[in-house]
Scaffold this motif. Structure first.
Motif, short mmCIF file in Angstrom:
data_model
loop_
_atom_site.label_atom_id
_atom_site.label_comp_id
_atom_site.label_asym_id
_atom_site.label_seq_id
_atom_site.Cartn_x
_atom_site.Cartn_y
_atom_site.Cartn_z
N GLU A 1 -4.57 16.33 13.37
CA GLU A 1 -3.49 16.31 12.71
C GLU A 1 -3.78 16.65 11.11
O GLU A 1 -4.40 16.29 11.22
CB GLU A 1 -2.98 14.90 12.28
CG GLU A 1 -1.67 14.12 11.85
CD GLU A 1 -1.32 12.96 12.01
OE1 GLU A 1 -2.23 12.01 12.98
OE2 GLU A 1 -0.61 12.43 11.41
N ASP B 1 -3.04 4.85 13.86
CA ASP B 1 -1.70 6.45 13.95
C ASP B 1 -2.03 7.93 13.87
O ASP B 1 -1.26 8.41 13.34
CB ASP B 1 -0.44 6.02 13.01
CG ASP B 1 0.21 4.64 13.42
OD1 ASP B 1 0.35 4.02 14.67
OD2 ASP B 1 -0.52 3.10 12.05
N TYR B 2 -3.00 7.99 13.40
CA TYR B 2 -3.42 8.81 13.37
C TYR B 2 -4.91 9.60 14.18
O TYR B 2 -5.15 9.40 14.69
CB TYR B 2 -4.71 9.50 11.68
CG TYR B 2 -3.92 9.00 10.51
CD1 TYR B 2 -3.61 9.71 10.31
CD2 TYR B 2 -3.30 7.91 10.35
CE1 TYR B 2 -2.60 9.95 8.23
CE2 TYR B 2 -2.76 7.84 8.93
CZ TYR B 2 -1.91 8.77 7.90
OH TYR B 2 -1.32 8.53 6.83
N TYR C 1 -1.98 22.38 -5.06
CA TYR C 1 -1.34 21.77 -3.80
C TYR C 1 -2.52 21.05 -2.62
O TYR C 1 -3.32 22.12 -2.91
CB TYR C 1 -0.22 22.40 -2.97
CG TYR C 1 0.60 22.92 -4.00
CD1 TYR C 1 2.02 21.80 -3.82
CD2 TYR C 1 1.14 24.19 -4.58
CE1 TYR C 1 3.26 22.48 -4.93
CE2 TYR C 1 1.83 24.59 -5.54
CZ TYR C 1 3.07 23.90 -5.47
OH TYR C 1 4.13 23.84 -6.54
N SER D 1 0.93 -1.50 0.20
CA SER D 1 0.16 -0.09 -0.07
C SER D 1 0.78 0.87 -0.14
O SER D 1 0.73 2.24 -0.02
CB SER D 1 -1.19 0.26 1.21
OG SER D 1 -0.38 0.25 2.61
N GLY D 2 2.16 0.61 0.41
CA GLY D 2 2.69 2.15 0.49
C GLY D 2 3.16 3.23 1.88
O GLY D 2 4.14 4.34 1.53
N ASP E 1 0.59 17.69 5.33
CA ASP E 1 1.01 18.15 4.17
C ASP E 1 1.47 16.68 2.94
O ASP E 1 2.32 16.52 3.27
CB ASP E 1 2.01 20.04 3.80
CG ASP E 1 3.11 20.17 3.35
OD1 ASP E 1 2.36 19.83 2.11
OD2 ASP E 1 3.27 21.08 2.93
N HIS E 2 0.37 18.05 1.56
CA HIS E 2 0.80 16.51 0.94
C HIS E 2 1.95 16.64 -0.31
O HIS E 2 2.40 15.97 -1.04
CB HIS E 2 -0.70 15.94 0.75
CG HIS E 2 -1.80 15.70 0.87
ND1 HIS E 2 -1.49 14.37 1.98
CD2 HIS E 2 -2.20 16.25 0.64
CE1 HIS E 2 -2.54 14.50 2.56
NE2 HIS E 2 -2.91 14.80 2.06
N ALA E 3 2.74 17.60 -0.24
CA ALA E 3 3.89 18.10 -0.20
C ALA E 3 4.28 18.22 -1.64
O ALA E 3 4.39 19.23 -2.14
CB ALA E 3 4.64 16.89 -0.28
N ASP E 4 3.72 17.30 -2.75
CA ASP E 4 3.80 17.18 -4.24
C ASP E 4 2.42 18.72 -5.11
O ASP E 4 1.66 18.58 -4.26
CB ASP E 4 3.13 15.83 -4.86
CG ASP E 4 3.80 15.53 -4.59
OD1 ASP E 4 5.40 15.32 -3.84
OD2 ASP E 4 3.63 13.72 -3.83
N GLY E 5 2.82 18.88 -6.28
CA GLY E 5 2.10 20.10 -7.11
C GLY E 5 2.26 19.64 -7.77
O GLY E 5 2.85 19.02 -8.74
N TYR F 1 1.48 3.53 8.14
CA TYR F 1 0.36 4.76 9.08
C TYR F 1 -1.15 4.17 8.97
O TYR F 1 -1.62 3.81 7.98
CB TYR F 1 0.42 5.77 8.81
CG TYR F 1 1.96 6.68 9.22
CD1 TYR F 1 2.51 6.39 10.46
CD2 TYR F 1 3.02 7.24 7.82
CE1 TYR F 1 3.67 6.68 10.14
CE2 TYR F 1 4.26 7.39 8.18
CZ TYR F 1 3.87 7.23 9.70
OH TYR F 1 5.80 7.84 9.66
N PHE G 1 -2.01 11.10 -1.23
CA PHE G 1 -2.27 9.68 -1.47
C PHE G 1 -0.34 9.46 -0.38
O PHE G 1 -0.03 8.88 0.42
CB PHE G 1 -1.80 8.92 -2.26
CG PHE G 1 -0.84 7.43 -2.16
CD1 PHE G 1 -1.47 6.50 -2.62
CD2 PHE G 1 0.52 7.84 -2.34
CE1 PHE G 1 -1.28 5.02 -2.51
CE2 PHE G 1 1.45 6.58 -2.39
CZ PHE G 1 0.25 5.16 -2.58
N ASN G 2 0.24 11.21 -1.01
CA ASN G 2 1.86 11.16 0.05
C ASN G 2 1.11 11.96 0.93
O ASN G 2 1.21 12.59 1.62
CB ASN G 2 2.30 11.83 -1.28
CG ASN G 2 3.96 11.87 -0.16
OD1 ASN G 2 4.10 11.44 0.52
ND2 ASN G 2 4.91 12.68 -1.12
N GLY G 3 0.88 10.70 2.21
CA GLY G 3 1.20 10.82 3.33
C GLY G 3 -0.62 10.58 3.70
O GLY G 3 -0.91 9.99 5.87
#
Lengths: 341, 341, 341
Positions: free
Chosen positions: C201, C196-197, C285, C188-189, C204-208, C192, C257-259
């Motif tokens: 909280e 865990d959340y 973003y 799944s990548g 920030d998913h970082a990618d743009g 967490y 997805f990232n996070g």
């Protein structure tokens, strides 16, 4: 921090095995998109009926889709913090992939070497792709320059793997049921078989394609490649998105149909260099050089080793007078293909 | 030279049969891309369940996909050196194409005539498309102006084929299992059946679409149409890529849904002219005129003959005061469709 | 006039049921295009093998494809004359959709209220999507501001529906065979899980991603959404095409997805606002806030309530000092997802 920020040079060690996330089922949709994004016309990848006449069940998924998908899965673990993709070696296709197959990807670290600057290091990985039956479908080595977390700490481990300059013809894997016994050169688009090509022969593929932002981003996303520079125009001072090198490989290979119509199946990549960056609005051309010819265990199937060069604008010389690549050269790829002998 | 540079006028002769390369399996992916590239909404091509309520096995592949694929295969052999696509006639759809079918394409030269300049000639071909069972699925005539290799040599053979102005309603082929007995006008999007339209009636389709480079190139590639002017921005002094005429046909047909929701299936193209070139950033609108109405052998299915006109910007008059097409007109297409009677 | 000009405020009444046209079969092609248009990587929607390890037959069609298709069908009947899409509520996913399923869409008017200006009114509809077996797969409420035909006539009927602020966790529908008992966090990548959340909280998913015209138009067409402003650059004085709000929802969800790698399945949308318009060349973003955590009837599956915010350029504060959204905020979406507990 739950967001994945990727590994840095210090996070890699020899023998480390990384199973990449996001297994992916590939099907008729990816195939159609590939044909929309690239002027791909090799008959084996275009027609179920043609593939069946060559002994296969169905038209397989394009070899470069397999490469891109398996490569793409490795990006978040291997190259998200890469400064540069330095090269490929020993890429071998081992089993055809068919619509409905699910691909997963695993990398093993086979080389690490800190650069003298202390800021970066080179990491070599062997990446392997598997189908849903755990059969290995592709295997390749690539190496990338990765940032260090801490420039002041020096890494002691240094292993530089010994790589084969070329995959030997004897190591190419002919798909078990493939044969070109009743191959139609009318349907394939050219009567030139392997025996018609000579080592040293140059083929100018004539056609050019002007690249757009949407197309390269759609392609790169389709392979779930997440490297930011391909998608975010704010990351470079000139506001350009750097085009994924694999987009140029696929574009050049598709353009090479014109003159290499029967070079159906990619069997191996011996070496590859993304010589200069490519951006939207560049117009891509390609030419090939025949590097070698070989037999396989099947009399109807031969192997041809080709250099595939992609250029921005019409091709001039490959190298300048100092022996460096000319600035118009984008890609210099050395690969083996299977074709009717 | 192994690169295909195409045929010139001198290379064509009456009765010549050319089997085109690259048979192509068409499936769910091409169907989805068609819906992404054009605002296509006819229910028969959108829903398996709707198609089954009309007697078909599945939702067939859009009629214009079939046309584009069969046409695209002919490009490297017929029109790669064409100066202009001059027209279409006698296009007839003969059999529905379903996902998984493999299409191949063959052309027969039916007319040749050198132009008085000596530099070019006109070639007429009948192009036929076949599925994997060798059943003919489409047949059409098109003619193109092709360059001569040698302007000084004069060709003596002149044959101008006699073409039907229109395909007669009696020659339209209703698919064997198709019926509109339990056709739902709620699901199709309009209650207007053939009996509600009158000859001479004009329908303004209201909606417009601004064209992008990526979309027209993806569409054209998807049909494996290789004509260079569509892809290479360096070929014209103004840096524009000329848009494949078929992209405008598909766009106009899809826009025509609004007002012609029940004109499900294209049965024939009587004539078609690409009046002016189209480029990215042009905004396309469409209107239709009812030219004729006819019965078929099946009481629930009627035929309607329509003129479909695509324009750049909102439509004004079709012709100027000298009887020539206005510069905003892109396409003037005359076709038959099947609809519930 | 046979062209559909859409309904105006006066055409809606409480209890009115509108069956929308164009049922649509969704398959492998739409799935591949979704992956090309958005950086979507949730394993359940990427791999048949992963989905089977979670108890499902195949990888289902992405939840937002289902939303967009069912929504898109309602556009010609509900919002073609809309001045603004005002909001969503009570969206619930009820049944997974698989490749080959055919979706249809129906709306019931549940609220009407004329605005004080007399020129417009607000219409609330409950829109429901069904598969080919007439099983309801999704249900949501949306409300839009619609033009009146006649500003001088006043409408007397006023019904403002009472909407739930949030869908309660007990009302979420876990697909019957879904389980996360043997869920692989390697594939799944992320390791967490829900436990865990923490509420409050921020991730920030970082990618743009920089948006292009072709991509948003292809996406919007793919859902057969016909609203003119998305396609016709001549409709606004600035020559821009307004991007379909759903494109931003899908882009933000994919970036998240990232996070939030394990937040596989969208179960409900509690509320959603398209705060500012988005245009091509904007770079998007996203960030998320954990709003709630809940159990489901299945011990291996938990529910997480998330606020998903999409911004133009890197995110600053959500609100300005007057409590209004900052101009960089595009989307504020409140939803529930299922994830391994």
């Amino acid at each position: 921090m739950k967001t994945n920020t990727g590994r840095f040079f210090e996070d890699y060690f020899i023998g480390q095995v990384i199973d990449h996330a996001c297994p992916r089922t590939i099907g008729a949709g990816e195939r159609a998109l590939y044909h929309a994004l690239y002027p791909s016309r090799h008959a084996l990848y275009s027609s179920d009926a043609f593939a069946q006449s060559c002994g296969l069940q169905f038209s397989p998924i394009d070899d470069l889709i397999v490469f891109h998908v398996v490569f793409g899965k490795s990006v978040p673990d291997i190259s998200i913090n890469a400064v540069a993709n330095l090269g490929y070696a020993e890429a071998r296709w081992l089993e055809p992939v068919y619509p409905g197959d699910t691909l997963s990807s695993r990398s093993t670290v086979v080389g690490v070497k800190q650069n003298s600057s202390g800021k970066t290091g080179v990491v070599w990985v062997r990446t392997e792709g598997f189908n849903q039956e755990e059969k290995m479908v592709i295997s390749f080595i690539r190496w990338v320059m990765v940032r260090k977390k801490d420039p002041l700490e020096t890494s002691t481990e240094t292993v530089v793997p010994i790589l084969k300059d070329i995959v030997s013809a004897a190591d190419l894997t002919v798909p078990i049921n493939l044969n070109f016994d009743s191959y139609s050169t009318v349907l394939s688009g050219s009567s030139y078989k392997i025996s018609d090509y000579k080592v040293g022969e140059i083929i100018d593929h004539a056609d050019g394609t002007t690249i757009t932002e949407s197309e390269h981003m759609m392609a790169t996303r389709l392979w779930q490649n997440t490297a930011k520079v391909h998608f975010d125009s704010t990351l470079r001072p000139d506001g350009k998105r750097l085009i994924y090198g694999g987009h140029i490989i696929s574009m050049a290979r598709a353009l090479s149909f014109n003159g290499l119509e029967n070079m159906q199946m990619i069997a191996a990549i011996n070496a590859g260099a993304h010589v200069n960056p490519c951006f939207a609005d560049d117009t891509i051309y390609a030419w090939s050089e025949v590097l070698d010819l070989a037999e396989t265990a099947k009399p109807s199937i031969g192997a041809i080793r080709l250099r595939l060069v992609a250029t921005k604008g019409q091709a001039g010389l490959l190298h300048d007078k100092n022996g460096k690549y000319n600035s118009a050269v984008l890609l210099d790829l050395d690969y083996w293909a299977f074709a009717p002998s």
